[in-house]
Write an enzyme that holds these catalytic residues in place. Structure first.
Site, PDB file in Angstrom:
ATOM      1  N   CYS B  86      17.480 -41.151 -13.687  1.00 43.29           N
ATOM      2  CA  CYS B  86      18.494 -40.524 -14.549  1.00 43.29           C
ATOM      3  C   CYS B  86      19.868 -40.557 -13.870  1.00 43.29           C
ATOM      4  O   CYS B  86      20.443 -41.618 -13.708  1.00 43.29           O
ATOM      5  CB  CYS B  86      18.045 -39.106 -14.913  1.00 43.29           C
ATOM      6  SG  CYS B  86      18.967 -38.428 -16.309  1.00 43.29           S
ATOM      7  N   HIS B 203      12.241 -39.594 -16.726  1.00 48.12           N
ATOM      8  CA  HIS B 203      11.909 -38.796 -15.540  1.00 48.12           C
ATOM      9  C   HIS B 203      10.428 -38.876 -15.191  1.00 48.12           C
ATOM     10  O   HIS B 203       9.642 -38.048 -15.678  1.00 48.12           O
ATOM     11  CB  HIS B 203      12.262 -37.327 -15.805  1.00 48.12           C
ATOM     12  CG  HIS B 203      13.723 -37.055 -15.784  1.00 48.12           C
ATOM     13  ND1 HIS B 203      14.419 -36.747 -14.637  1.00 48.12           N
ATOM     14  CD2 HIS B 203      14.639 -37.050 -16.780  1.00 48.12           C
ATOM     15  CE1 HIS B 203      15.700 -36.560 -14.920  1.00 48.12           C
ATOM     16  NE2 HIS B 203      15.861 -36.747 -16.213  1.00 48.12           N
ATOM     17  N   GLU B 205       9.083 -37.924 -12.464  1.00 45.75           N
ATOM     18  CA  GLU B 205       8.712 -36.725 -11.688  1.00 45.75           C
ATOM     19  C   GLU B 205       8.440 -35.532 -12.595  1.00 45.75           C
ATOM     20  O   GLU B 205       7.902 -34.524 -12.140  1.00 45.75           O
ATOM     21  CB  GLU B 205       9.799 -36.409 -10.647  1.00 45.75           C
ATOM     22  CG  GLU B 205      10.978 -35.582 -11.126  1.00 45.75           C
ATOM     23  CD  GLU B 205      11.952 -36.352 -12.017  1.00 45.75           C
ATOM     24  OE1 GLU B 205      11.658 -37.504 -12.386  1.00 45.75           O
ATOM     25  OE2 GLU B 205      13.015 -35.787 -12.358  1.00 45.75           O
TER      26      GLU B 205
END
Lengths: 85, 228
Positions: B86, B203, B205
């Protein structure tokens, strides 16, 4: 060295999609400004700097644009003015 | 294998990235302060999501000049793995680690939603464990994610297979409707010439366990174990 005020216009590169400019143009059309063909939204920076003369002040800001102020992939810039500060 | 996650002022996914590595990969992960010049022996660097320096000037433009970025760029030049997520993708582009730029979403909306990605390249250090053509679901949360490059760069990326992820619909097709931000060629992520630096807007994560809605982000981190 003398103080100068240098103004720069940074605009999206011609031909690239400019959704902000389009949104503003649409709003102007809604207001009745039918003659508006296109709008481009960019940034206007005013830099106060020291230089030997106006030419040197402009050259220094051009270098700043190349290295930080404008993205070489997506933006163009033009020096809008160089005046003694 | 040790992972370093850079904390810039305004980063807000740095702790998530540390947690992803420490908890789900069971490998040491440390935060690296942006003003430091020390990668603390990290073998892999994560540039996390957030709004470094308030996105002033352009997203990623100022973070690129943080002291630690000299070390990150040197690490990448030595062939060290770097992933930009990002805002980290935006920073990697501004720093010249990856080609192109991320512009304001074409719809002018901040998009926060799950997206479906198709894995286009499994020859990067972050996608080695993935299956080519596999579809992954991960969240996005950005206002400036429209991947843009000049025509020559775009042709080179496509020609060299350096597009890593593309936004696709439920059928796995590249469509305008599946493109959340107007990115050229539905590009969600790209890699450098050696497959060691990857940048993506979604994302991984935040997609590490089913409780979070998806565990599809795991494969990017597990891929590291294959190489390191």
């Amino acid at each position: 060295m003398k103080p100068f005020r240098v103004s720069v216009h940074i605009v999206p590169r011609k031909g690239l999609l400019d959704p902000q400019g389009k949104a503003v143009a649409d709003a102007l059309h809604t207001l009745g400004f039918a003659s508006v063909a296109e709008v481009h939204v960019g940034r206007h920076l005013v830099i106060e700097t020291q230089a030997g003369d106006a030419k040197a002040a402009e050259a220094s800001v051009r270098e700043m644009c190349g290295r930080l102020l404008a993205n070489p992939v997506t933006e163009d810039f033009e020096i809008a003015g160089v005046v003694p500060a | 294998m040790k992972v370093g996650v850079v904390s810039f002022p305004g980063s807000n996914c740095d702790e998530d990235a540390v947690l992803a590595v420490a908890e789900h990969l069971q490998r040491p992960a440390v935060l690296l302060w942006h003003k430091d010049h020390d990668l603390q022996g990290a073998d892999v660097v994560i540039l996390p999501g957030g709004f470094s320096y308030g996105d002033y000037l352009r997203a990623g433009a100022i973070a690129r000049f943080s002291p630690i970025m000299q070390e990150v760029v040197a690490h990448a030049k030595r062939g060290g793995p770097v992933i930009g997520i990002c805002n980290g993708f935006q920073i990697a582009c501004e720093a010249g680690l990856l080609p192109g730029a991320l512009l304001r979403n074409a719809n002018l909306q901040f998009r926060s939603m799950p997206v479906r990605l198709r894995v286009e390249n499994t020859d990067t250090v972050f996608t080695r464990r993935a299956r080519a053509g596999a579809q992954l679901t991960m969240p996005i949360a950005h206002g400036d994610g429209r991947y843009t490059a000049d025509p020559e760069t775009l042709a080179r990326l496509e020609g060299e297979g350096r597009v890593v992820f593309r936004y696709v619909d439920a059928a796995g097709e590249v469509t305008d409707a599946a493109n959340p931000n107007g990115a050229m060629h539905n590009i969600a992520g790209v890699t450098n010439a050696t497959g060691t630096v990857v940048g993506l807007m979604p994302h991984p994560e935040r997609a590490m366990e089913p409780l979070l809605g998806s565990a599809d982000g795991l494969v990017l981190f597990q891929s590291l174990l294959q190489t390191m």
